[in-house]
Structures are given as C-alpha cells and as structure tokens.
Design an enzyme around this catalytic site. Sequence first.
Site, short mmCIF file in Angstrom:
data_model
loop_
_atom_site.label_atom_id
_atom_site.label_comp_id
_atom_site.label_asym_id
_atom_site.label_seq_id
_atom_site.Cartn_x
_atom_site.Cartn_y
_atom_site.Cartn_z
N GLU A 270 0.88 -1.18 0.00
CA GLU A 270 0.00 0.00 0.00
C GLU A 270 0.91 1.21 0.00
O GLU A 270 1.54 1.51 1.02
CB GLU A 270 -0.89 0.02 1.25
CG GLU A 270 -1.83 -1.15 1.38
CD GLU A 270 -3.02 -1.05 0.44
OE1 GLU A 270 -3.15 -0.03 -0.27
OE2 GLU A 270 -3.80 -2.01 0.41
N CYS A 304 -2.18 8.63 2.88
CA CYS A 304 -1.73 8.27 1.53
C CYS A 304 -2.81 8.54 0.50
O CYS A 304 -2.51 8.82 -0.65
CB CYS A 304 -1.29 6.81 1.49
SG CYS A 304 -2.45 5.70 2.27
N GLU A 401 4.14 13.30 -3.73
CA GLU A 401 3.38 13.19 -2.50
C GLU A 401 4.08 13.99 -1.40
O GLU A 401 5.23 13.72 -1.08
CB GLU A 401 3.27 11.72 -2.09
CG GLU A 401 2.40 11.50 -0.89
CD GLU A 401 2.23 10.03 -0.54
OE1 GLU A 401 3.22 9.29 -0.57
OE2 GLU A 401 1.09 9.63 -0.25
#
Lengths: 491, 317
Positions: A270, A304, A401
């Site tokens: 993930e 996330c 990110e």
Amino acid sequence: MSKATAPHSLNFDTGWAYSPAPESTDHVEIKDQYKLFIGGKFVAPKSGKYFDTINPATEKVLARVAQAGAADVDRAVTAARDAYDTVWSKMKPAERGKYIYRIARIIQERAREFAVIESMDGGKPIREARDVDIPLAAAHFFYYAGWADKLDYAFPCRTPQSLGVAGQIIPWNFPLLMAAWKIAPALACGNTVVLKPAETTPLTALKLAEVIEAADLPPGVVNIVTGDGSTGAAIVNHDDINKIAFTGSTNVGRIIQRALAGTDKKYTLELGGKAANIIFADAAIDQAVEGVVNAIFFNQGHVCCAGSRLLVQESVADEVVAKLKERMQTLIVGDPLDKNTDIGAINSAAQLERINAYLDLGQEEGAEMFQCGGKTPDKGYWCQPTLFTNVAQSHRIVREEIFGPVLAIQTFRTLDEAVAKANNTQYGLSGGIWTDKGAKIFSVGAKMRAGVIWANTFNKFDPTSPFGGYKESGVGREGGMHGLSAYLDLH
Amino acid sequence: MDKTVKAEGRSIDSASPREAQSAAKSASGARAKPPAASRLGVAKTYKLYINGKFPRTESGRYFTVADAKGNIAANMCRASRKDFREAVLAARAAFNGWAGASAYLRGQILYRVAEMLEARAEQFVTELKLMGVDKRAASREVTATIDCLVYYAGWTDKYQQVFSAVNPVASSHFNFSILEPVGVVSVLAGPENALLGFVEAIAPVIAGGNTAIALASEQNPLCAVSFAEVLHSSDVPAGVINILSGYRKELAEQFASHMDVNAIIANGGDASEIKMIQEQAANNIKRVIIRKKPIAPDPYQIIDVQETKTTWHPIGG
C-alpha cells in the site's frame, strides 16, 4: 480573485474564544521502557539498544523502545513459525475467530486509553484518534474475526490455505489502525505474524501486545518488533517468512518489491498517492468545500489517499477558492489533546522539514501560496494549512506526494480535461468527485484510474470496504472480502 | 542455423513425409526441394502483428525456426526492443476503447475469434504437425484452443458478477467494489503447446478488457504468429493484441521494465529470468504473474489482471 460573498461569509470574530478542552491523560499508563513482544513475552533486544519515542506536540520523550536487530527478528520469526506449526494452523477456524473477536472487544473497552496514546505519540487530534482510528481498528478485528470459519465461501471452486508467517511493516500515520488492517486478516486466514510498527509511533502497537496477551492468544501468534528501517529490512529479507505486507512510500515499496524478487514470498504493497478531488460547477459547493477540507487536512494531510490535488471547474473556481480560504481560517491548529483541535502536530521533525521544503519549492516554481497565520505552540512540529494556486501540472507540488496539509489547486473546463489531469500521475490510490449529477459520477468514476473513488464524500474507511491502489500506489487490496486473498494460497 | 533451433528440433514426427514436405513448402517453399508436382508452393512470410498491421521488425533481423526434421520452417522476425515499444504504444492507445467496450461485445468478439479459428483449423493442424506434433494431438490442440476461446467468451459478462461486491459499510454510504482491467499487459508465452499455450495465456487478459503485447515462444512461434491472422479477421480492434516473435532473452527485460506496462505474465522461464522480471517490474510497481507450468483455463486468470475499484456515495437527502 473575488472576495467571498458577504451573506455567506463566516464570521468568527465575535469576541468569544474557545476555552481549552484538554483530554485527560491521567488514566493512561505509558511505561518508561518497552521491550519486544516475542513468543508471548516482552523480551529485551539482543542488541541491548533502545531509542526514544517522543510526543511531536511537546518534543518530550514518552518512552524508550527497543531496537530490534536481525537476531531479534529471527527470534520473532521462529516464534511465529512455531506457533503456526504447532497451534494456529491446527486450530479450528471458528476458535481462531473467537480469539480475534476478543481482541476487538478489549480494544473497544480500552478505546479511550488507546486514543490518548495515539494522539500523544503521533500528534493527531484526539478527536480523530477517538472517533476514527480506534473505533475502526476494533471494527477491523471484529469484521475479520467472522471470516475465519467462512473462507471457503469467498473463493468459488478453491480451497483456501493459510500461507504461514506474515511479516508486516506499517507506517506512522494511523499506527493502531494500520496494525489492525494487517494483523486481523492475517490471523483470520490462519497465519501468524511478525509486525513492525513505525519508528516514530510504536506505542499503540506495544499496547496492542498487551491486549493480545490479555486475550490469551497462543504465544508467538502475534509478535511485535520495534525498530527503524533496518528492522524492516531484516523482516523483508528473512528466509522463513511467507508473506510481506507493507504500507508506506512508493520508494520503499519499490525497494521491497525488488528485494523480494526471486523469492516465493507473496506481497501486498500500500504505497503513496496524489489524489485528485474534482469539483464540477454543478456540485453543492459548500459541501464540496467541507469535503476538500476533510480530504487534505484530515490527520495533518498524513494520509496516503489524501485529496492533495484539487481540480475545480473554471466557472466556480473563484468561489471555491474564496470559500476554502475562509474555511481554512476557522481551523484550529495546536494541542492534539485539545478536543477543539482540527489540525495537530506534524508527526516528526524530519517530516516537517520535508513539508517545508515543498512549501519553498512550490513558491520557487512560481505557484502562489496561501497559509493561515495563526499562532502555534513554541515547542513541537507544526504546519499551518496551506494551499497553492497558479500551479501547473508539471510542478513538483502537483506531482509528488507531500504528506502534509498542503493542497495544490488547478482548474479545468471540460470533463475530459478533468479526467486527463486527474490521471496524469504515476499514482492511483484514490480520487474524489463532487457533482449533483449521478450520471457524471458514474462516467468520471469509471474513467479515474484509482482504487478508491469517493463521490460527494472523501476519506471514508470501513473494514468491509477494499482499499488499495492502481499503478504505483501499490499491489493488492486490504479490507473487505478482497483483502482475504492477500493472506491465502488459493491454488 | 540457429543453435536454439537445433536443440529444439524434435525427432518424433508421425505425420506422413508428404504432409511434412507440403507443410514445409507452405511455410517456406523456397527452401524445400523442388516439388515433383508441377506447381511451386507459395510460402508465407511470418511477420509481426502490431496495431492491427503486419509489419516486419524495424530492426531487419531474423531468426530461423526448424521443423521437426531439422529443416528450415521459416525465417521469423527477430523483434527489437523498439518493436516492443511500438506495440506498447498501440496497446495503450487501444486500452480505453477495449476496456470501455461492453462485456457483451467483448464476449461476442472473443466468440468470433473462436469461429475464425474453427474455420482455419486445418492450417493450424498442419503447422503443429510440421513442428512435430502428431496428427491427432494437433487436432486435439486446435479444438481445445477453440473451446478455450469460447470458454473465456462466456466469462466476459460473468466474472464481474462473481467477484464484485456491495460492501455493508457501517456509515450512511452506498459502497461497492467492481473489477477493472489493470491496463497494458505484457505476456511471455511458454514453450509448451504452440497454439493452445499461447491462446490460454492471452485470452483471459483480453477477456477482462486489458490490451496485450505477447511474445511467441522462441522455439515454437509459428502458430502464435499465424494466430494474428485469426485475430485480424475477428473484429478485435487494432492494438488490443500485439504479437511479436524474437529472442526471449533479448526481450524479456524490456517486457518487465517498460514504464507504461501495468502487468507482466511470464509463462515458463528459469529461476534467473523470474528474478530479473520481478526486479525490473518494481520500476513501476508492475503486477507480476509467474506461471511456471501451463494451467487449465479458469476465471482466476482473468482476476489476476484486474484491479478492484471501490466507490463510496453518501445515502441521504
């Protein structure tokens, strides 16, 4: 940029201030020092080394935590293998399930204690820890407990078999919840576990070890080893582990996928995300603005699947940005343990440094930064909610990110342009759509290459709901029936 | 003659010499002895299949495939990495259309592929025999291939119902999970069963709405490359399946490392190749499906190259 329209403007300048509403901590027990949880006992690390875990809101040391070396990991894997061979794989599935139910119940009983520690160790607002992290963690155990004796129904024409020992490495943004996401399905499917919590947030996992002890789980079924990246590497590279489950950055995920090449270990990853939240002109704008706030500022943006890119249809862009700026100024940044707090502390000094570097970079790249100017405590790591306008698709603040409360806003004219921009990323974890037209939700939802689509909502989670990414956001799903296959051999 | 070809030359050939000879002619008449009959056979040029066209390799290179008797069966295109990249472009361009086609339509097109193969069965039996498969086994392989296509044609509008879910979340939301194709898939076909093995490898990929670039078995590429002719007459849109022939050792790394390929399926392959594929795949977190031995068709092979998408929407006024 037009000003917010007066009749709707939020006026908080009433002379009234929020009184402090601190959550009490006197009922919480944190030991000075935590050892490793191996084979049902707390044991000292062979290395003899310990590291501090601090409260990022005060920079005070909360406890000293053992640093597991390769020898400790080996000991944990051996304990897990023994428990697998002698007890757990032989136990009736329904009994296995009942142990997992026990864990769920004890977490519910001790929920407030967990919430407080989660907030102290990680910096997240107590309101979120109390209302999201801990209840969901308990719900995860409760949900997967029930699967233990029903696995045959999940996979037509297959006989599911457990894998063996699962090595699990989790991040610092939702420490207990991520532990639950990993441990619950692994146990339900008949595997035993070696789990490593994140270096900066080990406490609730160690508290979970106490719960596991209290639930009387057979020794070695769950082992918890604390440490840094080297501990994680020792898990990934251990020969007697059958499955690796990792949640964290795409870069580390890539290293893990590479390290597992040539082995027969199964893996789920993930990884990162850069989700686009798309607001169409026909959306309920006030709801959408609330949704955007939740999408990017929930958990300080340490999520996330955070909606870190906002795509607004041009005709409503001014209105949305004005309302967003206004709403941002009502957000309370500060003491995570205060029940009024919306945005807590950044998880660590290192993370704050990364976020600040992106704030500088965004401005250097030519984007326009807007930040609320509220006062933050003197000690601790803080970042005011931030948004960037005038950003281009090529800007790094749009592509990478940031993992902080930083939103990049772009505009679009047509549906196709919105979809093209949303998909123009190597990530594919989540996406948001705001519109009052059902048909548009289905057409845009189908075109977005992402594993979770939130339509007229954002950042919702549930144990029954599969979660995971397309493209470089990861491999496999966690949650729901789909999350079982990660822990089973179906051949 | 190429080394690999010699090593793979099969000694058993129960097809009659005449059959073999005529097959050899049809494959590469120029190299067979002049026939006793008055007419000279017309040999087929084996080419690549990229974006619905039959180009030669841009590299101009070739490799030779021997038939069961060690005679030259054909000069195959030795595809280059650039050919592969072209094929990825075609597959990517075809993806939205194919993934967006209705399940019913994909089913009909796959069924059409089966129909076309049925009509050309004899061509493939001949090619298999040329490569040393006995007549009855060759017939069986061709009919099994047709049936495999019909099987997956039937799955196109069913796997979604079997493997999707409506999820009973605790909050006031409607929440459902459906499957979507992973994207562009690269496929390395295994050496077993030149036709059946190849079709078994690609059918579940496209049944699920993905597009593919497949490398035919290096030792046994004739049927796979000829299968492009079946696809070409079956309403399969250009670019949905692209077929290359060439050296696996040369191309496998590119199949695994390409940044715009979402998944790789490797059939066969030794331990060192598997390791290399898994390492290269990590470049873009590619899904890796390793099939060490051929497996019978089943819907889980469709699911192997699907993503689960979960959608939430509030319930309420």
